[in-house]
Design a protein around this motif. Sequence first.
Motif, PDB file in Angstrom:
ATOM      1  N   HIS A  29       0.820  -1.213   0.000  1.00 41.93           N
ATOM      2  CA  HIS A  29       0.000   0.000   0.000  1.00 41.93           C
ATOM      3  C   HIS A  29       0.858   1.269   0.000  1.00 41.93           C
ATOM      4  O   HIS A  29       0.629   2.169  -0.791  1.00 41.93           O
ATOM      5  CB  HIS A  29      -0.930  -0.020   1.215  1.00 41.93           C
ATOM      6  CG  HIS A  29      -1.891   1.119   1.221  1.00 41.93           C
ATOM      7  ND1 HIS A  29      -2.860   1.271   0.253  1.00 41.93           N
ATOM      8  CD2 HIS A  29      -2.026   2.178   2.062  1.00 41.93           C
ATOM      9  CE1 HIS A  29      -3.547   2.368   0.500  1.00 41.93           C
ATOM     10  NE2 HIS A  29      -3.060   2.943   1.589  1.00 41.93           N
ATOM     11  N   CYS A  30       1.887   1.339   0.892  1.00 35.61           N
ATOM     12  CA  CYS A  30       2.645   2.595   1.007  1.00 35.61           C
ATOM     13  C   CYS A  30       4.137   2.417   0.743  1.00 35.61           C
ATOM     14  O   CYS A  30       4.896   3.374   0.830  1.00 35.61           O
ATOM     15  CB  CYS A  30       2.432   3.209   2.384  1.00 35.61           C
ATOM     16  SG  CYS A  30       3.342   2.357   3.689  1.00 35.61           S
ATOM     17  N   ARG A  31       4.574   1.180   0.471  1.00 35.26           N
ATOM     18  CA  ARG A  31       5.975   0.875   0.101  1.00 35.26           C
ATOM     19  C   ARG A  31       6.970   0.984   1.258  1.00 35.26           C
ATOM     20  O   ARG A  31       8.180   1.026   1.032  1.00 35.26           O
ATOM     21  CB  ARG A  31       6.469   1.753  -1.075  1.00 35.26           C
ATOM     22  CG  ARG A  31       5.648   1.589  -2.342  1.00 35.26           C
ATOM     23  CD  ARG A  31       5.830   0.209  -2.929  1.00 35.26           C
ATOM     24  NE  ARG A  31       4.710  -0.178  -3.795  1.00 35.26           N
ATOM     25  CZ  ARG A  31       4.395  -1.431  -4.091  1.00 35.26           C
ATOM     26  NH1 ARG A  31       5.088  -2.423  -3.599  1.00 35.26           N
ATOM     27  NH2 ARG A  31       3.379  -1.708  -4.858  1.00 35.26           N
ATOM     28  N   LEU A  32       6.489   1.019   2.478  1.00 32.33           N
ATOM     29  CA  LEU A  32       7.421   0.986   3.613  1.00 32.33           C
ATOM     30  C   LEU A  32       8.053  -0.408   3.679  1.00 32.33           C
ATOM     31  O   LEU A  32       7.379  -1.404   3.410  1.00 32.33           O
ATOM     32  CB  LEU A  32       6.665   1.258   4.931  1.00 32.33           C
ATOM     33  CG  LEU A  32       7.534   1.347   6.194  1.00 32.33           C
ATOM     34  CD1 LEU A  32       8.248   2.697   6.263  1.00 32.33           C
ATOM     35  CD2 LEU A  32       6.699   1.146   7.459  1.00 32.33           C
ATOM     36  N   ALA A  33       9.334  -0.468   4.062  1.00 32.38           N
ATOM     37  CA  ALA A  33       9.988  -1.772   4.223  1.00 32.38           C
ATOM     38  C   ALA A  33       9.373  -2.506   5.412  1.00 32.38           C
ATOM     39  O   ALA A  33       9.082  -1.899   6.443  1.00 32.38           O
ATOM     40  CB  ALA A  33      11.479  -1.562   4.451  1.00 32.38           C
ATOM     41  N   MET A  83       5.119 -10.780   1.413  1.00 31.36           N
ATOM     42  CA  MET A  83       4.224 -10.146   2.372  1.00 31.36           C
ATOM     43  C   MET A  83       3.135  -9.432   1.581  1.00 31.36           C
ATOM     44  O   MET A  83       3.408  -8.794   0.559  1.00 31.36           O
ATOM     45  CB  MET A  83       4.980  -9.107   3.205  1.00 31.36           C
ATOM     46  CG  MET A  83       5.998  -9.682   4.148  1.00 31.36           C
ATOM     47  SD  MET A  83       5.293 -10.523   5.577  1.00 31.36           S
ATOM     48  CE  MET A  83       4.860  -9.124   6.606  1.00 31.36           C
ATOM     49  N   LEU A  84       1.891  -9.518   2.079  1.00 35.69           N
ATOM     50  CA  LEU A  84       0.772  -8.840   1.430  1.00 35.69           C
ATOM     51  C   LEU A  84       0.168  -7.849   2.419  1.00 35.69           C
ATOM     52  O   LEU A  84       0.319  -8.004   3.636  1.00 35.69           O
ATOM     53  CB  LEU A  84      -0.276  -9.870   0.999  1.00 35.69           C
ATOM     54  CG  LEU A  84       0.202 -10.988   0.050  1.00 35.69           C
ATOM     55  CD1 LEU A  84      -0.947 -11.937  -0.270  1.00 35.69           C
ATOM     56  CD2 LEU A  84       0.799 -10.422  -1.235  1.00 35.69           C
ATOM     57  N   SER A  85      -0.523  -6.845   1.896  1.00 37.11           N
ATOM     58  CA  SER A  85      -1.145  -5.862   2.790  1.00 37.11           C
ATOM     59  C   SER A  85      -2.645  -5.773   2.505  1.00 37.11           C
ATOM     60  O   SER A  85      -3.104  -6.079   1.401  1.00 37.11           O
ATOM     61  CB  SER A  85      -0.482  -4.499   2.615  1.00 37.11           C
ATOM     62  OG  SER A  85      -0.648  -4.058   1.279  1.00 37.11           O
ATOM     63  N   ASP A 135      -3.947  -6.145  -1.499  1.00 41.04           N
ATOM     64  CA  ASP A 135      -3.700  -4.958  -2.316  1.00 41.04           C
ATOM     65  C   ASP A 135      -3.011  -5.320  -3.623  1.00 41.04           C
ATOM     66  O   ASP A 135      -3.104  -4.612  -4.612  1.00 41.04           O
ATOM     67  CB  ASP A 135      -2.752  -4.003  -1.561  1.00 41.04           C
ATOM     68  CG  ASP A 135      -3.528  -3.136  -0.600  1.00 41.04           C
ATOM     69  OD1 ASP A 135      -4.637  -2.736  -0.950  1.00 41.04           O
ATOM     70  OD2 ASP A 135      -3.011  -2.875   0.501  1.00 41.04           O
ATOM     71  N   LYS A 136      -2.278  -6.409  -3.580  1.00 43.10           N
ATOM     72  CA  LYS A 136      -1.433  -6.748  -4.720  1.00 43.10           C
ATOM     73  C   LYS A 136      -2.237  -7.281  -5.899  1.00 43.10           C
ATOM     74  O   LYS A 136      -2.105  -6.809  -7.017  1.00 43.10           O
ATOM     75  CB  LYS A 136      -0.407  -7.790  -4.269  1.00 43.10           C
ATOM     76  CG  LYS A 136       0.739  -7.965  -5.213  1.00 43.10           C
ATOM     77  CD  LYS A 136       1.700  -8.963  -4.619  1.00 43.10           C
ATOM     78  CE  LYS A 136       3.001  -9.001  -5.384  1.00 43.10           C
ATOM     79  NZ  LYS A 136       3.957  -9.872  -4.697  1.00 43.10           N
ATOM     80  N   ASP A 137      -3.084  -8.288  -5.611  1.00 36.83           N
ATOM     81  CA  ASP A 137      -3.762  -8.932  -6.735  1.00 36.83           C
ATOM     82  C   ASP A 137      -5.254  -9.179  -6.500  1.00 36.83           C
ATOM     83  O   ASP A 137      -5.890  -9.909  -7.262  1.00 36.83           O
ATOM     84  CB  ASP A 137      -3.051 -10.247  -7.079  1.00 36.83           C
ATOM     85  CG  ASP A 137      -2.872 -11.111  -5.850  1.00 36.83           C
ATOM     86  OD1 ASP A 137      -3.585 -10.882  -4.860  1.00 36.83           O
ATOM     87  OD2 ASP A 137      -2.014 -12.018  -5.864  1.00 36.83           O
ATOM     88  N   GLY A 138      -5.788  -8.587  -5.428  1.00 34.34           N
ATOM     89  CA  GLY A 138      -7.225  -8.727  -5.191  1.00 34.34           C
ATOM     90  C   GLY A 138      -7.672 -10.088  -4.681  1.00 34.34           C
ATOM     91  O   GLY A 138      -8.858 -10.349  -4.558  1.00 34.34           O
ATOM     92  N   CYS A 167       1.468  -2.535   9.003  1.00 37.19           N
ATOM     93  CA  CYS A 167       2.444  -1.573   8.500  1.00 37.19           C
ATOM     94  C   CYS A 167       2.483  -0.387   9.468  1.00 37.19           C
ATOM     95  O   CYS A 167       1.450   0.203   9.781  1.00 37.19           O
ATOM     96  CB  CYS A 167       2.054  -1.119   7.100  1.00 37.19           C
ATOM     97  SG  CYS A 167       3.080   0.221   6.503  1.00 37.19           S
ATOM     98  N   GLU A 168       3.680  -0.047   9.930  1.00 35.39           N
ATOM     99  CA  GLU A 168       3.841   1.028  10.923  1.00 35.39           C
ATOM    100  C   GLU A 168       3.470   2.390  10.343  1.00 35.39           C
ATOM    101  O   GLU A 168       3.120   3.302  11.066  1.00 35.39           O
ATOM    102  CB  GLU A 168       5.304   1.093  11.396  1.00 35.39           C
ATOM    103  CG  GLU A 168       5.812  -0.157  12.097  1.00 35.39           C
ATOM    104  CD  GLU A 168       5.156  -0.368  13.451  1.00 35.39           C
ATOM    105  OE1 GLU A 168       4.776   0.634  14.078  1.00 35.39           O
ATOM    106  OE2 GLU A 168       5.010  -1.541  13.873  1.00 35.39           O
ATOM    107  N   LYS A 169       3.578   2.528   9.032  1.00 35.77           N
ATOM    108  CA  LYS A 169       3.354   3.846   8.421  1.00 35.77           C
ATOM    109  C   LYS A 169       1.883   4.069   8.045  1.00 35.77           C
ATOM    110  O   LYS A 169       1.281   5.025   8.487  1.00 35.77           O
ATOM    111  CB  LYS A 169       4.257   3.985   7.193  1.00 35.77           C
ATOM    112  CG  LYS A 169       4.308   5.376   6.616  1.00 35.77           C
ATOM    113  CD  LYS A 169       5.359   5.434   5.524  1.00 35.77           C
ATOM    114  CE  LYS A 169       5.104   6.600   4.581  1.00 35.77           C
ATOM    115  NZ  LYS A 169       5.807   6.392   3.311  1.00 35.77           N
ATOM    116  N   CYS A 170       1.321   3.149   7.268  1.00 38.53           N
ATOM    117  CA  CYS A 170      -0.045   3.399   6.771  1.00 38.53           C
ATOM    118  C   CYS A 170      -1.101   2.657   7.582  1.00 38.53           C
ATOM    119  O   CYS A 170      -2.295   2.873   7.378  1.00 38.53           O
ATOM    120  CB  CYS A 170      -0.154   3.033   5.292  1.00 38.53           C
ATOM    121  SG  CYS A 170      -0.079   1.262   4.965  1.00 38.53           S
TER     122      CYS A 170
END
Length: 348
Positions: free
Chosen positions: A8-12, A36-38, A49-52, A20-23
Amino acid sequence: MKIFECDHCRLALFFENQRCEKCGYLTGYSPDDQDMLSFDPSVLTLVSDKDGKEFRYCANREFGVCNWLIPIEKNGKFCPACQLNRIIPNLSDNENFQKWKKLEGAKHRLIYQLERLNLSYVSKLKDLNQGVCFDFLSRNPTHNRMTGHSSGVITILLEEADTVHLEKMKTQLLEPYRTLIGHFRHEVGHYFWDRLVATAPVILEEFRGIFGDERADYGQALLRYYQSKYNMDWKGNYISQYAGSHPWEDWAETWAHYLHIMDMAETSFSFGLSVNPNLNEQSLVGKIDFDPYQNHDFGQIFKAWFPISFAINSLNRSMGIPDAYPFVINGEVMKKMKFIHRLLFGMR
Ligand SMILES: [Zn+2]
Ligand SMILES: [Zn+2]
Ligand SMILES: [Zn+2]
């Protein structure tokens, strides 16, 4: 292990991240994708988020010990890593629960690596003869079991996850390195010896030529080892002192070290690590610019990995902590590791 990122936000992300700590998106590891998937936390279902695609979490996520995902169309409560558990501690015992949590962390990393090596395994709960399972137990005179492997049953004592115990054992057993991931890698090595070596006459023959004849009395060998370990000359032939006790232990120790090196090499590759020290000598110049799991030449992996391991040890010394890899790999050990790499690579 490779480094992951939030879709989603590209944080490592670390392999263990549940969010995810950021988003703030939910995250989980999909063994089928080896990624890893989000997931949007405001939606009730887990749609990647990657492939539905839709997933659910492994039932052990509830306890904070697993973030693995199961595709919605598959049956079962547990992910491939948690399906291997046969005995887990009583979860109302907080002290044991905390230890189990640490053990699960190491075990999930092990299973990730087995997948990367394309090693097949099945839970003993599904296949009694060929399967493997884990029993996580407290030390107890009623069962008298120790950390070890026996016919596909891997026992890990919960006390291995106790840092005080770990340090005590390191001193007592003269071990420069003792970790949970090390235990898992060693014990699963015995399981795969049964699966890959014992059952294949040509490979078994080659094994005996390199590691020695495993038909030597195991009980006697261990007894001899514990009586004479303090004056045993092992450095020319083995990766560790314990490896010198019996060909089976030599295999399991070498196997564990092979997995250590492959994991460090994958991490280095994932981070694009290279070292070019300020020296005239060129043997410590190195770069891992290939996926070690896709490289058939262990000599090449080792040559690229060694300078990086030397740099990591030096960084650790800067911080006053023990070397990350406190071992020397001599020609004999190299021969053994190449045998393991050939064997595993040949199966792909
Ligand atoms: Zn994110
Ligand atoms: Zn799980
Ligand atoms: Zn062993």
